[in-house]
Design an enzyme around this catalytic site. Structure first.
Site, PDB file in Angstrom:
ATOM      1  CE  LYS A  57       3.392 116.753  14.224  1.00  0.00           C
ATOM      2  NZ  LYS A  57       2.503 117.902  14.429  1.00  0.00           N
ATOM      3  CD  GLN A 101       2.472 121.455  15.592  1.00  0.00           C
ATOM      4  OE1 GLN A 101       2.948 120.619  14.841  1.00  0.00           O
ATOM      5  NE2 GLN A 101       1.672 121.147  16.584  1.00  0.00           N
ATOM      6  CG  ASP A 124      -2.748 118.077  10.755  1.00  0.00           C
ATOM      7  OD1 ASP A 124      -2.430 117.011  11.308  1.00  0.00           O
ATOM      8  OD2 ASP A 124      -2.484 119.197  11.234  1.00  0.00           O
TER       9      ASP A 124
END
Length: 299
Positions: A57, A101, A124
């Protein structure tokens, strides 16, 4: 076995297109508005898979011209430390997207952490505000994997209106938002799951079948309507079919769909790996760009 009939949906090709579009738009924002979209990724602990995802990422966001920071906390970091970091990132004007994460170490409360992220920076798409916006059909930051899956469907199948879609799996990260996006595209949508009666028969009704159940090769070729579009979200690590390699402890990644069987029947199919997974990081960049523009009030 006869030659596969399905067209393979190559995630690499479509992910590259998304990244190129994002890079062009980032360059425009920097030139016209002196605005550089910024992504912060937070990693708690040293899970090897998570480390690979986080590195990827970071590299991809830098490659499209974004500001990118990674915050690493030890595995024994407290809830208070993590929430304090999220609060600092919420307040940081250089950061437009925050991604913590998952999964987090067991002693941390994931829901409380997600709730602490500003909905405007929740790239997200997991905050209840964004889930509610998506359900109401208003602009929202949407989870990356379903959004990437929709891009693949629109690019290959085209107009989805009126098609019957079956989503196998009801997770907040994939199944539910995927169903909402398909509804917005005027599909007739069924969400199926482990308790669904006669799951194969339900799957066989689908013009669009999305597998997001987390069970390796669960969906067989005879579950698929001939010519259907099959989107396989599954990432499962299993021993090699070759007994010698399996005995040596070697593993490989397979999807939730039995690819060899399904490719004989489907009209389009995503491979796993090489399909949806590649789209996920590309759409994360797109979400960060979207968040930066909305926060700055740029159309």
């Amino acid at each position: 076995m006869s030659e596969p009939t399905a067209k393979i949906i190559d995630g690499k090709v479509y992910a590259e297109r998304v990244r190129n579009r994002v890079a062009e738009e980032v360059a425009r924002l920097r030139a016209d508005y002196n605005l550089q979209p910024g992504l912060a990724v937070v990693l708690v602990g040293d899970d090897p898979a998570s480390q690979i995802y986080v590195r990827s990422k970071g590299e991809h966001s830098l490659a499209v011209g974004m500001h990118s920071v990674t915050h690493r906390l030890p595995a024994d970091a407290s809830q208070h430390e993590l929430l304090r970091l999220v609060g600092e990132l919420n307040a940081d004007p250089a950061i437009h997207g925050i991604l913590v994460q998952l999964p987090l170490p067991k002693h941390l409360d994931e829901q409380a952490v997600i709730a602490a992220i500003s909905p405007d920076k929740d790239v997200d798409g997991l905050h209840v505000v964004n889930a509610g916006r998506l359900a109401n059909g208003v602009p929202a930051l949407t989870p990356c994997t379903p959004l990437g899956s929709m891009i693949l469907l629109r690019e290959t199948v085209g107009d989805l209106a009126g098609k019957r879609a079956v989503v196998v799996g009801r997770s907040v990260l994939v199944g539910r938002p995927m169903a909402q996006l398909l509804l917005q595209a005027d599909c007739t949508v069924t969400i199926a799951h482990s308790r669904t009666q006669d799951l194969p028969a339900v799957c066989r009704e689908a013009d669009i079948l999305v597998a997001a159940v987390g069970r390796p090769r669960m969906i067989r070729g005879d579950w698929i309507k001939p010519g259907a579009a099959v989107i396989d979200v599954g990432i499962n690590r299993v021993p090699f079919d070759d007994p010698v390699k399996a005995a040596a402890g070697r593993t490989k990644v397979v999807g939730d769909v039995n690819f060899k069987e399904a490719a004989q029947v489907a009209g389009w199919i995503t491979p796993a790996p090489g399909g949806v997974g590649l789209m996920t990081v590309a759409v994360l960049l797109q979400n960060t760009l979207t968040a930066a523009k909305r926060i700055a009030g740029i159309g």
